[in-house]
Design a protein around this motif. Sequence first.
Motif: not given
Length: 373
Positions: A81-99
């Motif tokens: 999230a930090k590297d990509c400039g996203l809020q942690p919750g939004r990165m978690q959301l993206l990662l869950e869908q990517a999984e």
Amino acid sequence: MTSLNALRVRYRLWRNRLIGSATFRSKIARFPGTRWIAQKKSNDLFKLINGFVFSQVLSSCVSLGVLERLKDTVASSEALAKDCGLQPGRMQLLLEQAERLKLVKNVEGNSWVLDDAGAVVAADPGLHAMIRHHALFYRDLADPSALLKASYQDTELKKYWAYAHAQDPADIGTDITQPYSELMRSSQEMLADCILAAHDFSQYPAVLDVGGGEGAFLAAIGKACPDTRLHLFDLPSVTDLAKMHLARENLADRTEVHGGDFARDPIPDNAECVSLVRILCDHDDGRVKQILANLHRSLKPGTKVMIAEAMAGNSAGAELAAVYFSLYFLAMGSGRCRSDAAIKDLLLGAGFKNPRTKPTPNPLLATLVLAER
């Protein structure tokens, strides 16, 4: 309509009425022996409905650099999230869908690694480039009904692939050809490997790649066949790019690069095999006939001609390619995804002999049609 076809149509109409019945579908879904069929059909339909969402999950992972950051390593969702400039919750959301799409995999807590599909995308710059390029295609598909009705006078893809519509392709400048030439070069590694696995080019003293762009496919032949002389023919604005790329690949001393319009200018006849990789599919039948007629005029008798591109067919890969490229070429305003039979008819019409189909390990990428001058 033959009696057999009439019977098939009657059966299909009866079946459609049955499947269209909510009562019937409910019974199928409730009965243990047929429940799996109902679930599969339901899932397949939802994949069609949800396909654009799936593609945007992949696009987000590429554009944000998620897959690139996970290459050969493990990372937490917070770090990503930090590297990509996203809020942690939004990165978690993206990662869950990517999984769920088999792009990444959660290994422990908030630690993530690449899954199979993600590992392929992360390792292939060409796939990265094509996925980013699809932003243009998606804009053209924003109103598919208008695209099908030919209401669009100017699409994003039509502007991008300017050579397909130019009155005189030889007048196109490097500022126009360089972006698509780089895209074609970066996306050809898997395609070249697929073609080389299906056909042995070492049997030819010399190979000419017509419409060879920056020389990615020719470079692959050069590395696989160290004794083969290499020739490339493309627009004058592309040939300088090809010379630079082939020099970087240490192939300049084995290569001759020729500039011109492959639909009208003389094509060198000093190679035993001439390849056209993803060339005919970019053009409508009228220009394809001009290209093949010019080839036939230019080449000496006995020269082998190889057409390599994604072709419509009955395999799963060929069907996927046909659906994709048919809409892509519609947005591009030129070309179509042809069957191998259609390409063989065009070759015969131009005077070539003995056209034959040669399968490749991956028909999603390409099928080969070979013929002789």
